[in-house]
Design an enzyme around this catalytic site. Structure first.
Site, short mmCIF file in Angstrom:
data_model
loop_
_atom_site.label_atom_id
_atom_site.label_comp_id
_atom_site.label_asym_id
_atom_site.label_seq_id
_atom_site.Cartn_x
_atom_site.Cartn_y
_atom_site.Cartn_z
N ASN A 28 32.88 59.96 87.63
CA ASN A 28 31.43 60.15 88.05
C ASN A 28 30.51 59.15 87.81
O ASN A 28 30.29 58.86 86.68
CB ASN A 28 31.11 61.59 87.45
CG ASN A 28 29.46 61.64 87.76
OD1 ASN A 28 29.25 60.92 88.74
ND2 ASN A 28 28.86 62.73 86.80
N GLU A 31 32.84 70.91 81.10
CA GLU A 31 31.94 69.96 80.49
C GLU A 31 30.79 70.48 79.64
O GLU A 31 29.65 70.83 80.01
CB GLU A 31 31.38 69.14 81.91
CG GLU A 31 32.28 68.42 82.67
CD GLU A 31 31.51 67.05 83.17
OE1 GLU A 31 31.98 66.07 82.99
OE2 GLU A 31 30.38 67.18 83.78
N LYS A 54 27.44 58.46 88.48
CA LYS A 54 26.36 58.77 88.62
C LYS A 54 25.47 57.86 89.33
O LYS A 54 25.82 57.29 90.47
CB LYS A 54 26.04 58.96 86.94
CG LYS A 54 26.66 59.67 86.30
CD LYS A 54 26.07 60.18 84.77
CE LYS A 54 27.05 61.00 84.00
NZ LYS A 54 26.59 61.66 83.03
N SER A 103 32.48 62.57 77.24
CA SER A 103 32.77 61.49 76.23
C SER A 103 34.28 61.15 76.32
O SER A 103 34.59 61.21 75.34
CB SER A 103 32.06 61.83 75.14
OG SER A 103 30.64 61.55 75.05
N HIS A 160 27.05 69.64 88.33
CA HIS A 160 26.98 68.90 87.14
C HIS A 160 25.68 69.30 86.35
O HIS A 160 24.75 69.81 86.76
CB HIS A 160 26.94 67.36 87.50
CG HIS A 160 27.14 66.44 86.55
ND1 HIS A 160 26.25 66.24 85.43
CD2 HIS A 160 28.24 65.83 86.09
CE1 HIS A 160 26.69 65.40 84.57
NE2 HIS A 160 28.01 65.17 84.67
N GLY A 167 28.07 62.22 77.81
CA GLY A 167 27.14 60.80 77.40
C GLY A 167 26.65 60.75 76.22
O GLY A 167 25.84 59.79 75.91
N GLU A 188 23.86 67.65 84.83
CA GLU A 188 22.60 66.99 85.12
C GLU A 188 21.86 67.66 86.54
O GLU A 188 20.66 67.54 86.18
CB GLU A 188 22.79 65.50 85.42
CG GLU A 188 23.19 64.84 84.15
CD GLU A 188 23.87 63.68 84.11
OE1 GLU A 188 24.31 63.12 85.07
OE2 GLU A 188 24.55 63.36 82.85
N GLY A 239 32.50 60.21 82.93
CA GLY A 239 31.21 59.41 83.32
C GLY A 239 31.23 57.88 83.01
O GLY A 239 31.51 57.20 83.60
C1 PEP Z 1 29.83 63.49 83.13
O1 PEP Z 1 28.57 62.96 83.36
O2 PEP Z 1 30.54 63.93 84.00
C2 PEP Z 1 30.62 62.94 81.92
C3 PEP Z 1 31.60 63.49 81.60
O3 PEP Z 1 29.98 61.84 81.42
P1 PEP Z 1 30.55 61.07 79.96
O4 PEP Z 1 31.98 60.80 80.30
O5 PEP Z 1 29.98 59.87 79.95
O6 PEP Z 1 30.23 61.95 78.97
#
Ligand code: PEP
Length: 251
Positions: free
Chosen positions: A9, A168, A11, A213, A96, A174, A98, A234
């Site tokens: 992703n 998630e 973003k 993460s 997601h 993040g 966000e 991400g």
């Molecule tokens: C995401 O935004 O779907 C995500 C998993 O981000 P990150 O890997 O940066 O935590």
């Protein structure tokens, strides 16, 4: 046998030249013999760039990060499922955290988007997950269960076998603070059981990805858990070396 999937992703990141460099670096070094399905989800405006570079390439698909529930019309700023299909997308991220937190995507809207994706020939990667406060209040299962139930009701129990789920935890996205493999597996098992209650015959076939993460140094341990079938990545998806290492860990 369910698929293993690693989805990136991106973003709201990248220019055309960033996207080209990233796709080239990933496609040059990707192990195409591996059974892992790799999916890249760039910002909408970079989909044509990615699509052009991936034409004729095996083992890498691409998709959107969101979609609208309408096919066309007066919906300024939105992108529809037929538009994504027109550019060769096969996947779309739905719900997601966000989108849920910043743009008001409710459980019902996520369900409607999931149904629209399936009806249009796209595989929705449906994100579910609890906030830190909800985890601390021991409501993880009720929150994730309600998010999942809405999608199952929206697409129908027969078709829920066609979705991909991404667990998630919001507190891990993040933040550099991943769920431990044991924490993640426990929720993945819960998700699989919940899916089995809707569709016992097919629940074992539904890929359940972990996101939050994931990095090269924690991916192997997470993917070793029996109900973790890959990852939604991400930050680490913006580095070809890190993303390839995570794909390798899933193989
Ligand atoms: C995401 O935004 O779907 C995500 C998993 O981000 P990150 O890997 O940066 O935590």
């Amino acid at each position: 046998m369910r698929r293993r999937i690693v989805a990136g992703n991106w973003k709201m990141n990248g220019t055309q030249s960033d996207a080209s460099a990233l796709v080239r670096a990933i496609s040059v070094d990707l192990n195409r013999d591996s059974a892992v399905q790799v999916v890249l989800c760039p910002p909408f405006i970079l989909i044509p760039t990615v699509a052009t570079l991936l034409t004729g390439q095996q083992g890498i698909e691409y998709g959107g990060q969101n979609l609208d529930v309408h096919d066309h019309g007066a919906y300024t700023g939105e992108i529809s499922a037929p538009m994504l299909r027109d550019f060769g997308c096969r996947y779309v991220i739905v719900g997601h955290s966000e989108r849920r937190a910043l743009y008001g995507d409710t459980d019902d809207l996520v369900a409607a988007k999931s149904r629209k994706a399936l009806d249009s020939g796209l595989t929705p990667i449906v994100c579910v997950g609890e906030s830190l406060r909800q985890r601390e209040q021991n409501t993880t299962e009720s929150v994730v269960g309600a998010q999942l139930d809405a999608v199952v009701a929206g697409v129908g129990s027969a078709r829920c076998a066609e979705i991909v789920v991404a667990y998630e935890p919001v507190w891990a996205i993040g933040t550099g603070r991943s769920a431990t493999p044991v924490q993640a597996q426990s929720v993945h098992r819960f998700i699989r059981d919940r899916l089995a209650a809707a569709n016992d015959a097919r629940a074992a076939d539904i890929p359940i990805l972990y996101g939050g993460s994931v990095k090269p140094d924690n991916a192997s341990a997470l993917f070793a858990e029996p109900d973790i079938d890959g990852g939604l990545i991400g930050g680490a998806a913006l580095s070809a070396a890190d993303f390839l290492a995570i794909c390798h860990a899933a193989a």
